[in-house]
Enzyme design. Structure first.
Site, PDB file in Angstrom:
ATOM      1  N   GLY A  14      77.434  39.115   6.846  1.00 52.39           N
ATOM      2  CA  GLY A  14      76.552  40.095   7.505  1.00 52.39           C
ATOM      3  C   GLY A  14      75.526  40.649   6.533  1.00 52.39           C
ATOM      4  O   GLY A  14      74.361  40.842   6.891  1.00 52.39           O
ATOM      5  N   ALA A  69      42.835  20.505  11.724  1.00 53.73           N
ATOM      6  CA  ALA A  69      42.992  19.533  10.624  1.00 53.73           C
ATOM      7  C   ALA A  69      43.986  20.091   9.621  1.00 53.73           C
ATOM      8  O   ALA A  69      43.616  20.815   8.694  1.00 53.73           O
ATOM      9  CB  ALA A  69      41.650  19.255   9.949  1.00 53.73           C
ATOM     10  N   GLU A 102      51.090  22.057   1.623  1.00 54.40           N
ATOM     11  CA  GLU A 102      50.826  20.948   0.690  1.00 54.40           C
ATOM     12  C   GLU A 102      51.477  19.652   1.167  1.00 54.40           C
ATOM     13  O   GLU A 102      52.028  18.878   0.382  1.00 54.40           O
ATOM     14  CB  GLU A 102      51.275  21.305  -0.724  1.00 54.40           C
ATOM     15  CG  GLU A 102      50.467  22.461  -1.259  1.00 54.40           C
ATOM     16  CD  GLU A 102      50.009  22.256  -2.688  1.00 54.40           C
ATOM     17  OE1 GLU A 102      50.056  21.130  -3.190  1.00 54.40           O
ATOM     18  OE2 GLU A 102      49.595  23.253  -3.271  1.00 54.40           O
ATOM     19  N   ARG A 150      83.240  39.596  -3.998  1.00 53.71           N
ATOM     20  CA  ARG A 150      83.646  39.966  -2.630  1.00 53.71           C
ATOM     21  C   ARG A 150      85.086  39.508  -2.350  1.00 53.71           C
ATOM     22  O   ARG A 150      85.437  38.350  -2.604  1.00 53.71           O
ATOM     23  CB  ARG A 150      82.692  39.302  -1.640  1.00 53.71           C
ATOM     24  CG  ARG A 150      83.078  39.434  -0.188  1.00 53.71           C
ATOM     25  CD  ARG A 150      82.742  40.783   0.356  1.00 53.71           C
ATOM     26  NE  ARG A 150      82.930  40.839   1.814  1.00 53.71           N
ATOM     27  CZ  ARG A 150      82.969  41.966   2.498  1.00 53.71           C
ATOM     28  NH1 ARG A 150      82.840  43.132   1.881  1.00 53.71           N
ATOM     29  NH2 ARG A 150      83.129  41.953   3.800  1.00 53.71           N
ATOM     30  N   ARG A 194      55.216   4.616   2.909  1.00 52.61           N
ATOM     31  CA  ARG A 194      54.084   3.688   2.726  1.00 52.61           C
ATOM     32  C   ARG A 194      54.068   3.136   1.308  1.00 52.61           C
ATOM     33  O   ARG A 194      53.803   1.953   1.095  1.00 52.61           O
ATOM     34  CB  ARG A 194      52.771   4.412   3.013  1.00 52.61           C
ATOM     35  CG  ARG A 194      52.543   4.645   4.494  1.00 52.61           C
ATOM     36  CD  ARG A 194      51.267   5.428   4.737  1.00 52.61           C
ATOM     37  NE  ARG A 194      51.074   5.686   6.151  1.00 52.61           N
ATOM     38  CZ  ARG A 194      50.127   6.475   6.642  1.00 52.61           C
ATOM     39  NH1 ARG A 194      49.296   7.104   5.823  1.00 52.61           N
ATOM     40  NH2 ARG A 194      50.000   6.654   7.942  1.00 52.61           N
ATOM     41  N   ILE A 234      77.119  32.763   2.762  1.00 52.22           N
ATOM     42  CA  ILE A 234      78.105  33.254   1.780  1.00 52.22           C
ATOM     43  C   ILE A 234      78.111  34.784   1.739  1.00 52.22           C
ATOM     44  O   ILE A 234      79.151  35.406   1.529  1.00 52.22           O
ATOM     45  CB  ILE A 234      77.833  32.622   0.385  1.00 52.22           C
ATOM     46  CG1 ILE A 234      78.186  31.123   0.445  1.00 52.22           C
ATOM     47  CG2 ILE A 234      78.632  33.323  -0.720  1.00 52.22           C
ATOM     48  CD1 ILE A 234      77.777  30.328  -0.768  1.00 52.22           C
TER      49      ILE A 234
HETATM   50  C1  LIG Z   1      51.453  30.319   4.018  1.00 53.16           C
HETATM   51  C2  LIG Z   1      50.519  29.169   4.094  1.00 53.16           C
HETATM   52  C3  LIG Z   1      49.620  28.952   3.072  1.00 53.16           C
HETATM   53  C4  LIG Z   1      48.733  27.895   3.129  1.00 53.16           C
HETATM   54  N1  LIG Z   1      47.803  27.745   2.135  1.00 53.16           N
HETATM   55  C5  LIG Z   1      46.831  26.815   2.284  1.00 53.16           C
HETATM   56  C6  LIG Z   1      45.746  26.750   1.353  1.00 53.16           C
HETATM   57  O1  LIG Z   1      45.683  27.518   0.396  1.00 53.16           O
HETATM   58  N2  LIG Z   1      44.776  25.838   1.562  1.00 53.16           N
HETATM   59  C7  LIG Z   1      44.809  24.967   2.616  1.00 53.16           C
HETATM   60  O2  LIG Z   1      43.911  24.159   2.740  1.00 53.16           O
HETATM   61  N3  LIG Z   1      45.826  24.992   3.522  1.00 53.16           N
HETATM   62  C8  LIG Z   1      46.826  25.905   3.386  1.00 53.16           C
HETATM   63  N4  LIG Z   1      47.841  25.968   4.306  1.00 53.16           N
HETATM   64  C9  LIG Z   1      47.874  25.022   5.431  1.00 53.16           C
HETATM   65  C10 LIG Z   1      48.968  23.981   5.298  1.00 53.16           C
HETATM   66  O3  LIG Z   1      48.666  23.085   4.272  1.00 53.16           O
HETATM   67  C11 LIG Z   1      49.158  23.291   6.673  1.00 53.16           C
HETATM   68  O4  LIG Z   1      49.775  24.240   7.526  1.00 53.16           O
HETATM   69  C12 LIG Z   1      49.990  22.032   6.578  1.00 53.16           C
HETATM   70  O5  LIG Z   1      49.276  21.028   5.932  1.00 53.16           O
HETATM   71  C13 LIG Z   1      50.435  21.507   7.946  1.00 53.16           C
HETATM   72  O6  LIG Z   1      49.375  21.415   8.833  1.00 53.16           O
HETATM   73  P1  LIG Z   1      49.490  22.061  10.303  1.00 53.16           P
HETATM   74  O7  LIG Z   1      50.005  23.419  10.140  1.00 53.16           O
HETATM   75  O8  LIG Z   1      48.208  21.864  10.997  1.00 53.16           O
HETATM   76  O9  LIG Z   1      50.623  21.205  11.026  1.00 53.16           O
HETATM   77  P2  LIG Z   1      50.410  19.888  11.897  1.00 53.16           P
HETATM   78  O10 LIG Z   1      49.663  18.892  11.102  1.00 53.16           O
HETATM   79  O11 LIG Z   1      49.888  20.252  13.238  1.00 53.16           O
HETATM   80  O12 LIG Z   1      51.911  19.369  12.045  1.00 53.16           O
HETATM   81  C14 LIG Z   1      52.812  19.902  13.030  1.00 53.16           C
HETATM   82  C15 LIG Z   1      54.105  19.090  12.952  1.00 53.16           C
HETATM   83  O13 LIG Z   1      53.834  17.713  13.278  1.00 53.16           O
HETATM   84  C16 LIG Z   1      54.289  16.896  12.218  1.00 53.16           C
HETATM   85  N5  LIG Z   1      53.402  15.736  12.075  1.00 53.16           N
HETATM   86  C17 LIG Z   1      52.042  15.714  12.032  1.00 53.16           C
HETATM   87  N6  LIG Z   1      51.600  14.471  11.854  1.00 53.16           N
HETATM   88  C18 LIG Z   1      52.687  13.666  11.761  1.00 53.16           C
HETATM   89  C19 LIG Z   1      52.888  12.274  11.564  1.00 53.16           C
HETATM   90  N7  LIG Z   1      51.872  11.449  11.390  1.00 53.16           N
HETATM   91  N8  LIG Z   1      54.164  11.810  11.523  1.00 53.16           N
HETATM   92  C20 LIG Z   1      55.212  12.647  11.682  1.00 53.16           C
HETATM   93  N9  LIG Z   1      55.088  13.990  11.862  1.00 53.16           N
HETATM   94  C21 LIG Z   1      53.840  14.480  11.906  1.00 53.16           C
HETATM   95  C22 LIG Z   1      54.251  17.768  10.975  1.00 53.16           C
HETATM   96  O14 LIG Z   1      55.101  17.274   9.951  1.00 53.16           O
HETATM   97  C23 LIG Z   1      54.726  19.099  11.545  1.00 53.16           C
HETATM   98  O15 LIG Z   1      56.120  19.111  11.632  1.00 53.16           O
HETATM   99  C24 LIG Z   1      48.758  27.015   4.253  1.00 53.16           C
HETATM  100  C25 LIG Z   1      49.671  27.234   5.285  1.00 53.16           C
HETATM  101  C26 LIG Z   1      50.522  28.305   5.232  1.00 53.16           C
HETATM  102  C27 LIG Z   1      51.450  28.535   6.390  1.00 53.16           C
END
Ligand SMILES: Cc1cc2nc3c(=O)[nH]c(=O)nc-3n(C[C@H](O)[C@H](O)[C@H](O)COP(=O)(O)OP(=O)(O)OC[C@H]3O[C@@H](n4cnc5c(N)ncnc54)[C@H](O)[C@@H]3O)c2cc1C
Length: 439
Positions: free
Chosen positions: A396, A168, A419, A323, A431, A393
């Site tokens: 290397g 999720a 987010e 540079r 939407r 810019i």
């Molecule tokens: C460094 C880091 C810190 C984080 N901190 C937090 C935190 O503090 N709390 C927390 O709750 N979460 C946190 N997260 C989680 C983050 O919010 C999720 O990684 C993010 O919401 C994306 O979810 P996912 O990685 O499951 O990607 P997925 O939902 O699996 O998406 C994979 C790809 O599919 C695309 N995609 C998915 N659905 C659709 C759609 N309907 N239409 C078009 N494209 C779509 C996405 O844009 C993406 O390119 C963190 C993540 C990282 C890496």
């Protein structure tokens, strides 16, 4: 110049260009003495806060950035420094938030993340949990839990907001973590696995999004306070090793029959039951627990991306001015100078979107066209593009860890992902502007 409500611009009579010009000049002169209702000028207080945070970013944060990126550890000592000067803590956060223009938080975040994004996130990561408590908690919960998110300057604490799960991410309705109320003990029993939680496992206060009614999807979610110091059954899973933002701690969090008192649901049980009853009757149930937190924080997150972009732009500009190749400074080539011009323009354009959304959010102006999402989407994309161009810019040198721009590029990429990914922001905007449930 458009006419004002109090002194409409007189319609020029057909007496030639000279008189029309006179009328225009008079209207301009009159307007100069009228009250101004729109301004992009920062107040002295905003400038003072900006300069103060910039000083901390330049003197404390940036010199430590490389070390903490390599160590990939939470820089507790720097969080403590920030707490000592009031940059980290309830008072500072309240002061930044209180700014009636809404610009306090974006200004502070841009400056801090200009210093370093990994350390910046270690300092600001707590804010997401704080925003959830502030946005959804009762006055008593706000009074008790927000101070506990920060701790004190002597004993600093951080806090975590745990919404995402392995299955999720973008689709928050897929949350499987469940919260069941145990009438006998007046406790919530929480089970599930949270993924990628910033400060997960190293915090005391964890705000956990869990499902209380699976059938209602995201509208059956609620936010719970699960303190590590009180609740048995909450533990840190594996810490995630990352591409960027490496000084910020990211980890899975496990909830295994974690028990918290009935009063630890944000907003209280009564309000939750009322909301669920409304949703079950097919009525609106106010905001979904996780989405409400993200919507409010998006412009601030955009400002963090801007800080990274600005750091890379300034560095690349100075490098290009120094540079030399082919017997001249590389900035004398249009290919370089025009790129820098576009970098500057894109950063400024993104900042205007961030400031607009921050002002709207603070003043209760509804995001009818998903302006919060626009600000975050644009800033993330600008940060990725600007930092990539900065590497180019520097040539290397840009590709090596001897220079900071590759780190800024690694740090910037997360702003396309967390987010709400860039795709999800576009979905939200599409939407909002169309009224169509675009998929
Ligand atoms: C460094 C880091 C810190 C984080 N901190 C937090 C935190 O503090 N709390 C927390 O709750 N979460 C946190 N997260 C989680 C983050 O919010 C999720 O990684 C993010 O919401 C994306 O979810 P996912 O990685 O499951 O990607 P997925 O939902 O699996 O998406 C994979 C790809 O599919 C695309 N995609 C998915 N659905 C659709 C759609 N309907 N239409 C078009 N494209 C779509 C996405 O844009 C993406 O390119 C963190 C993540 C990282 C890496």
């Amino acid at each position: 110049m458009p006419p004002s409500a109090t002194s409409p611009l007189p319609t020029p009579k057909t007496t030639g260009a000279g008189q029309a010009a006179e009328v225009a000049v008079e209207a301009i002169a009159q307007a100069a003495s009228q009250e101004v209702s729109f301004s992009l000028a920062l107040s002295q207080e905003q400038k003072d806060i900006r300069d103060w945070v910039h000083g901390f970013a330049a003197e404390v944060v940036r010199p430590a950035a490389h070390e903490w990126d390599e160590r990939e550890e939470t820089p507790w000592a720097i969080i403590q420094e920030a707490a000592k000067i009031g940059l980290y803590g309830l008072e500072g956060m309240a002061q930044f938030f209180a700014d009636p223009t809404g610009l306090g938080l974006p200004i502070v975040n841009e400056e801090l993340f200009w210093g370093d994004a990994g350390i910046g996130m270690s300092i600001m990561g707590t804010a997401l949990a704080v925003a959830a408590i502030f946005g959804q908690g009762t006055p008593e919960q706000i009074g008790e839990w927000i101070p506990r998110c920060f701790g004190t300057a002597e004993e600093v604490k951080v806090a975590a907001f745990c919404a995402s799960e392995p299955n999720a991410g973008s689709d928050i309705s897929g949350v499987r973590t469940s919260a069941k109320f145990d009438e006998a003990s007046d406790e919530w029993v929480i089970n599930g696995q949270k993924a990628w939680a910033t400060n997960g496992g190293i915090s005391d206060v964890h705000v956990v999004i869990a499902s209380v009614d699976r059938e209602l999807g995201a509208r059956g979610h609620a936010a719970f306070i699960v303190p590590m110091s009180e609740a048995k059954g909450i533990s840190e899973g594996s810490k995630v090793s990352k591409h960027g933002l490496r000084a910020s701690h990211t980890a899975d969090v496990f909830l295994d029959d974690a028990r918290v008192p009935g009063a630890y649901v944000l907003g209280g049980r009564e309000r939750l039951e009322e909301r669920l009853a409304r949703v079950r009757e097919g009525k609106r149930g106010n905001s979904q627990a996780a989405m409400a937190t993200f919507e409010a924080s998006r412009p601030t997150v955009g400002a963090q991306a801007l800080g990274i972009a600005r750091a890379a732009y300034e560095y690349a500009l100075q490098y290009a001015q120094e540079r030399e190749q082919f017997g001249r400074k590389i900035i004398e080539n249009q290919a370089i100078a025009f790129t820098l011009a576009r970098m500057k323009m894109e950063i400024d354009a993104a900042r205007l979107l961030v400031w607009r959304a921050s002002w709207m959010g603070r003043n209760g102006v509804p995001f009818q066209n998903a302006e919060g999402s626009m600000s975050k989407l644009k800033s993330g994309e600008v940060a990725v593009w600007v930092t990539e161009r900065a590497i180019q810019i520097l040539g290397g040198n840009g590709y090596t860890r001897e220079f900071p721009v590759e780190r800024w590029h690694r740090d910037a990429k997360i702003y396309d992902i967390f987010e709400g990914t860039a795709e999800i922001q576009q979905l939200v905007i599409a939407r909002a502007i169309s009224g169509v449930h675009v998929k």
